[in-house]
Design a protein around this motif. Structure first.
Motif, PDB file in Angstrom:
ATOM      1  N   HIS A   2     -61.787  29.405  34.365  1.00 45.33           N
ATOM      2  CA  HIS A   2     -62.266  28.362  35.260  1.00 45.33           C
ATOM      3  C   HIS A   2     -63.655  28.672  35.784  1.00 45.33           C
ATOM      4  CE1 HIS A   2     -60.459  31.464  37.674  1.00 45.33           C
ATOM      5  NE2 HIS A   2     -61.026  30.992  38.759  1.00 45.33           N
ATOM      6  N   SER A 311     -58.027  28.232  29.962  1.00 47.38           N
ATOM      7  CA  SER A 311     -58.278  26.938  30.569  1.00 47.38           C
ATOM      8  C   SER A 311     -57.232  25.937  30.086  1.00 47.38           C
ATOM      9  CB  SER A 311     -59.673  26.436  30.195  1.00 47.38           C
ATOM     10  OG  SER A 311     -59.854  25.112  30.647  1.00 47.38           O
ATOM     11  N   SER A 313     -57.669  22.804  31.523  1.00 49.06           N
ATOM     12  CA  SER A 313     -58.407  21.590  31.881  1.00 49.06           C
ATOM     13  C   SER A 313     -59.460  21.231  30.839  1.00 49.06           C
ATOM     14  CB  SER A 313     -59.113  21.789  33.230  1.00 49.06           C
ATOM     15  OG  SER A 313     -60.097  22.815  33.121  1.00 49.06           O
ATOM     16  N   LEU A 315     -62.572  22.108  31.226  1.00 51.91           N
ATOM     17  CA  LEU A 315     -63.830  21.974  31.949  1.00 51.91           C
ATOM     18  C   LEU A 315     -64.321  23.356  32.369  1.00 51.91           C
ATOM     19  CD1 LEU A 315     -63.386  18.949  34.406  1.00 51.91           C
ATOM     20  CD2 LEU A 315     -64.871  19.056  32.402  1.00 51.91           C
ATOM     21  N   VAL A 326     -70.386  20.304  36.019  1.00 50.81           N
ATOM     22  CA  VAL A 326     -69.765  20.523  34.714  1.00 50.81           C
ATOM     23  C   VAL A 326     -70.821  21.086  33.769  1.00 50.81           C
ATOM     24  CG1 VAL A 326     -68.604  19.458  32.751  1.00 50.81           C
ATOM     25  CG2 VAL A 326     -68.079  18.686  35.083  1.00 50.81           C
ATOM     26  N   VAL A 329     -67.839  20.954  28.304  1.00 50.55           N
ATOM     27  CA  VAL A 329     -66.538  20.323  28.060  1.00 50.55           C
ATOM     28  C   VAL A 329     -65.995  20.925  26.770  1.00 50.55           C
ATOM     29  CG1 VAL A 329     -65.301  18.157  27.712  1.00 50.55           C
ATOM     30  CG2 VAL A 329     -67.328  18.208  29.195  1.00 50.55           C
ATOM     31  N   ALA A 335     -60.072  17.395  29.086  1.00 45.01           N
ATOM     32  CA  ALA A 335     -61.290  16.810  29.651  1.00 45.01           C
ATOM     33  C   ALA A 335     -62.097  16.089  28.576  1.00 45.01           C
ATOM     34  CB  ALA A 335     -62.131  17.889  30.319  1.00 45.01           C
ATOM     35  N   TRP A 340     -65.006  13.327  29.824  1.00 39.01           N
ATOM     36  CA  TRP A 340     -65.891  14.035  30.745  1.00 39.01           C
ATOM     37  C   TRP A 340     -67.169  14.453  30.035  1.00 39.01           C
ATOM     38  CZ3 TRP A 340     -65.325  15.542  35.950  1.00 39.01           C
ATOM     39  CH2 TRP A 340     -64.143  15.131  36.570  1.00 39.01           C
ATOM     40  N   ALA A 367     -58.072  24.824  37.408  1.00 43.42           N
ATOM     41  CA  ALA A 367     -58.455  24.579  36.017  1.00 43.42           C
ATOM     42  C   ALA A 367     -57.648  25.390  35.023  1.00 43.42           C
ATOM     43  CB  ALA A 367     -59.942  24.872  35.819  1.00 43.42           C
ATOM     44  N   ARG A 385     -60.953  10.835  39.566  1.00 39.27           N
ATOM     45  CA  ARG A 385     -60.284  10.835  38.265  1.00 39.27           C
ATOM     46  C   ARG A 385     -59.097  11.794  38.324  1.00 39.27           C
ATOM     47  NH1 ARG A 385     -65.516  11.955  34.380  1.00 39.27           N
ATOM     48  NH2 ARG A 385     -66.860  10.264  35.173  1.00 39.27           N
ATOM     49  N   LEU A 387     -56.814  14.300  36.031  1.00 38.66           N
ATOM     50  CA  LEU A 387     -56.822  15.039  34.775  1.00 38.66           C
ATOM     51  C   LEU A 387     -55.491  15.762  34.635  1.00 38.66           C
ATOM     52  CD1 LEU A 387     -58.636  15.885  32.359  1.00 38.66           C
ATOM     53  CD2 LEU A 387     -59.268  17.909  33.681  1.00 38.66           C
TER      54      LEU A 387
END
Length: 393
Positions: A2, A311, A313, A315, A326, A329, A335, A340, A367, A385, A387
């Protein structure tokens, strides 16, 4: 995963002849431990004395010649002379950065004192440590290479000992300082394939980095992969990311190792190495680096067999005061599927504001949360948003 895990490394840069100074160890150097903290980028950050001034530094065995930040109060611009260029990580992997040279009188770390010599001077952005604050220096091979370096990651301390000392028992791997690159180097074995030389780089926050050619030799293409981003002195680099089932460092077998693969023509290929062994791997061990005795000693710590954080996520973000930007991605992640884009900013996570202590707070764990968890992300433009996390590599 993260947090940004940056890479900072200089290959051998041209230095004025005979200016590494004279290094001595105090008779009680074994008792003179140096306390450190780990930056968000997994780097060893501590305080030393340079010309009677306290300065912050990163312990960086992947640096040939120690580097002083051009913006440090210790870098008197009237005394800095131009000194060509050095090869650095970033900008596609083979970037060059302008460097200067500054003569120094005395440098002290724990029981080590260096008199005379000097330091390379270059820009050292805060991003190089994954932290909001820049450091003054990177301490490299020219200062530590003639000693045994005992790093006790579990207790956040290190010390410098005479070469040949063996203060603890552990698995042994080969270690030397290369005559050309002038950095710490070892080897690694992946799926019976020996990869060498591998730079042993305490300034690199990732666990293992491979050149594109080494990754092919090791059969990385057979594993699930994604992408990640790293930052060095020469800019950013996007790499492939995979989890290796096992890597052998001499007698030590390391399980579930996060490995980054540089693009073809990347930094490792540019300087002629197979890759790097970084602090992201070393921090799970007590480590003795003694190139004079030809050995690296690894004693597993309590987290040595823990699986790496992944991760969920997709991100990768960096902290900018009260918001997250960010930076990347990750390919194939949730994501990316949700559209994203790099550069978007996040101000709230599950209705909690992002604050300056984010990297060390419990909030930062969102994350890498459990797959299936829905996270509310409040963008700084006021939109929200959701996720849904999942495992994707």
């Amino acid at each position: 995963m993260h947090l940004l895990l940056p890479l900072v490394l200089l290959a051998a840069s041209p230095q004025p002849a005979g200016r590494e100074g004279v290094v001595t160890l105090a008779a009680d150097s074994e008792a003179q431990w140096v306390s450190f903290d780990l930056t968000p980028g997994n780097q060893i950050r501590f305080t030393l004395t340079l010309d009677e001034r306290p300065v912050t530094a990163i312990l960086d065995t992947g640096v040939s010649y120690s580097v002083l930040a051009a913006k440090s109060a210790a870098a008197d611009p009237t005394r800095v002379t131009a000194n060509g260029q050095a090869t650095a990580i970033g900008g596609g992997g083979n970037g060059a950065v302008a460097v200067g040279w500054l003569a120094t009188r005395r440098l002290a770390i724990g029981g080590l004192t260096r008199t005379g010599g000097g330091v390379t001077v270059a820009d050292l952005p805060a991003l190089a440590t994954g932290s909001a604050q820049a450091v003054d220096m990177l301490i490299g091979r020219d200062v530590t290479g003639g000693q045994a370096l005992d790093i006790d990651y579990a207790n956040h301390r290190f010390r410098l000992l005479p070469s040949g000392r063996l203060p603890f028992v552990g698995a042994i791997a080969p270690l030397a300082i290369s005559p050309g690159r002038r950095v710490y180097e070892s080897s690694a074995t992946i799926a019976t394939r020996r990869l060498a030389p591998m730079i042993v780089d305490t300034g690199d926050g990732s666990a293992l980095t491979l050149s594109a050619a080494s990754a092919r030799t090791a059969g990385i293409a057979r594993l699930p992969t994604t992408t990640t981003i790293s930052f060095g002195l020469a800019g950013e680099t996007v790499s492939t990311l995979a989890i290796l089932p096992a890597v052998s460092l001499g007698q030590q077998v390391v399980r579930n190792v996060e490995a980054r693969v540089e693009p073809a023509g990347g930094f490792s290929e540019t300087i002629g190495v197979a890759g790097r062994i970084g602090s992201g791997l070393l921090q799970n061990y007590r480590v003795l680096l003694d190139p004079g005795a030809g050995r690296m000693v690894l004693k597993p710590g309590p987290e040595a067999n823990a699986p790496p954080l992944r991760s969920t996520s997709g991100l990768l973000v960096g902290l900018e005061r009260d918001r997250l930007k960010v930076l990347h991605v990750m390919r194939g992640g949730p994501a990316a599927a949700a559209g994203w884009q790099p550069g978007e900013t996040i101000c709230r996570i599950n209705d909690q504001p992002v604050t300056t202590d984010y990297p060390t707070s419990a909030l930062a764990k969102w994350a890498i949360g459990a797959p299936g968890t829905a996270v509310r992300l409040g963008l700084c433009d006021g939109t929200v948003r959701t996720l849904t996390l999942r495992q994707f590599y």
